[in-house]
Design an enzyme around this catalytic site. Structure first.
Site, PDB file in Angstrom:
ATOM      1  N   LYS A 229       0.858  -1.185   0.000  1.00  0.00           N
ATOM      2  CA  LYS A 229       0.000   0.000   0.000  1.00  0.00           C
ATOM      3  C   LYS A 229       0.896   1.237   0.000  1.00  0.00           C
ATOM      4  CE  LYS A 229      -3.883   1.970   2.665  1.00  0.00           C
ATOM      5  NZ  LYS A 229      -4.766   1.762   3.832  1.00  0.00           N
TER       6      LYS A 229
ATOM      7  N   SER B  18      -9.594   1.989   3.003  1.00  0.00           N
ATOM      8  CA  SER B  18      -8.743   2.746   2.102  1.00  0.00           C
ATOM      9  C   SER B  18      -7.740   1.888   1.329  1.00  0.00           C
ATOM     10  CB  SER B  18      -7.975   3.797   2.913  1.00  0.00           C
ATOM     11  OG  SER B  18      -7.138   3.168   3.887  1.00  0.00           O
TER      12      SER B  18
ATOM     13  N   SER C 101      -9.912  -0.527   7.154  1.00  0.00           N
ATOM     14  CA  SER C 101      -9.356  -0.341   5.810  1.00  0.00           C
ATOM     15  C   SER C 101      -8.664  -1.562   5.212  1.00  0.00           C
ATOM     16  CB  SER C 101      -8.390   0.847   5.799  1.00  0.00           C
ATOM     17  OG  SER C 101      -9.105   2.051   5.915  1.00  0.00           O
TER      18      SER C 101
END
Length: 483
Positions: A76, A151, A175
């Protein structure tokens, strides 16, 4: 080759059926071909990946072995990666190249993993849909008109589309678990302090935690093994021995006590998801688990408390991005105040600005006691609720999300509707507990997840329950059409 799980890749590499370099080239080609449909990557690191794959093959040829040696993954884009752009999905950090690797990145690199790239995400991890990214929305491979969740939506979409077998994510209010549920993955948020946050760009420091995203519990166990452990560079890291997560996967569930909170089945839950939750409970009962009802009486206060605490911490953490030392800087500022104002107004997107303002308001002198202090008291009550529940049961089970994935743009102008999608996930962050989402079926062709929560440092128990469930169900094996 792209259909293989992390565990299957580990076995294939160990048996020399293929090399890490061969696998890496196949996946890089697949990403180049398919990712334009998804927008799941912000940066690709082809040269680094080939170099790391060749090094992993050399280590294996020299007699070294390990489940992650030569395994491809992506990070990420809020984990610092030395010399590689770390943007946090924001214009503010569009040109930022980190001078060092995050602990999670360096630990996994030491284990021999191959970094294919950095995945798209909601800006500064603020969002539940991966629509707030400066680099554009990520699309859900199960329906390209729908969001993948957020996210960590880029990691979720990439793994679900078989662009790679696993990826790292972070979880501040769901997330990892929420996008895992919306894309048919297994995603694990470890206990707060289990995985180092050093080099992970902060959103809300008391809530953030890094974890694995993959297709199976077995793969999450392998990846967590490489991520977990004490880190003296992180003051919130906890010096707790790391067990062998793979060793506990095959433990029988006979006698395991599973609690289902009565408050989970409220008016906001899609009844079709409620039905799938009940069906997953029946499967676990067949495996020998004992199911009983429990209560989390303060659950209704979780969202208001979370959306005071998280923005408050974000307003403090993001104050460092001021246009002075690094990150976006406005052109021709009139003075220092103008530099601050315009750099932040132009560098941050609307959702980040909204949360900074809410957080600054909650921390302001006249409102600190009424909002921030009150929210922290509610946080303690929620933690106490879980402690009471775990005195009676070993695991808590419920929905991961109240709804399946929604259309891109459908909730963009209604922040409250989007915040409500975190209803089931945020409590684990407020209490610091480990939580896992696993595939549990489909609604209108879109995946649905079931969430498991356990006491502190019982990630192995969550992985065991999920793995046993995945031995008797096939939801996790289903792939989106066209990928």
């Amino acid at each position: 080759m792209h259909q293989m799980t992390l565990a299957e890749i580990a076995r294939g590499l160990a048996e020399k059926k293929f090399s890490s370099e061969e696998l890496t080239r196949v996946l890089l080609s697949r990403i180049a071909q398919l990712d334009p449909q998804l927008n799941s990557f912000i940066s690709l690191t082809e040269d680094l990946a080939i170099t790391q794959a060749q090094a992993a093959d050399a280590r294996r040829a020299a007699g070294e072995n390990g489940p992650l040696l030569g395994a491809p993954l992506a990070h990420k884009d809020l984990f610092c990666t030395q010399g590689i752009r770390t943007s946090c999905g924001s214009r503010m950090l569009d040109n930022f190249k980190a001078p060092y690797d995050a602990t999670v990145v360096s630990k996994l690199a030491s284990a021999g993993t191959v970094t294919l790239g950095k995945t798209n995400m909601d800006e500064f991890a603020m969002g539940s849909a991966n629509e707030s990214s400066h680099y554009g929305a990520v699309k859900n491979p199960w329906n390209l008109e729908c969001v993948p969740g957020g996210s960590s939506g880029g990691s979720a979409a990439a793994v679900a589309a078989r662009l790679l077998p696993a990826a790292t994510g972070t979880d501040t209010g769901g997330s990892i678990r929420q996008p895992a549920a919306l894309t048919n993955l297994t995603g694990l948020k470890p206990t707060y302090g289990r995985v180092s946050r050093w080099g992970m760009i902060a959103y809300a420091s008391s809530l953030d935690q890094a974890g694995p995203m993959a297709r199976t519990a077995e793969d999450c166990a392998l990846l967590l093994q490489g991520m977990a452990g004490f880190d003296p560079q992180d003051s919130t890291s906890i010096d707790e021995p790391v067990p062998d997560y793979s060793a506990s996967l095959n433990t029988s569930l006979k006698g395991l006590r599973i609690g289902v909170p009565k408050e989970y089945f409220s008016a906001g839950l899609d009844p079709r998801i409620a039905q799938l939750v009940h069906e997953s409970v029946k499967e676990l009962e067949k495996l020998g688990a004992i199911v009983k009802q429990v209560s989390l009486p303060n659950l209704q206060h979780a969202i208001p408390a979370y959306y005071v605490i998280a923005p408050a911490e974000a307003s403090s953490n993001l104050s460092r991005f001021d246009g002075v030392r690094f990150g976006y800087r406005c052109e021709d500022p009139k003075d220092l105040t103008d530099l601050y104002k315009r750099s932040r107004a132009e560098g941050f997107g609307p959702e980040v600005q909204r949360r900074i303002m809410v957080g600054a308001y909650a921390l302001s002198a006249g409102y600190y006691d009424a909002y921030y202090l009150q929210a922290q008291k509610i946080r303690r009550l929620i933690k106490n609720d879980f402690m009471s529940a775990f005195a009676e049961v070993d695991v808590i089970l419920g929905p991961t999300t109240p709804n399946p994935a929604w259309k891109i743009g459908a909730k963009t102008h209604d922040p409250i509707a989007q915040y409500l999608e975190d209803f089931y996930t945020i409590t684990a962050n407020l209490a610091g507990l480990p939580g896992l989402s696993m595939p549990a079926g489909f609604v209108d062709g879109l995946p649905v997840g079931v969430q498991l929560l356990a006491p502190y440092f019982q990630e192995g128990r969550l992985l065991n329950v999920a793995h046993q469930y995945q031995q008797v169900t096939d939801w996790h094996t289903r792939a989106p059409e066209g990928f």
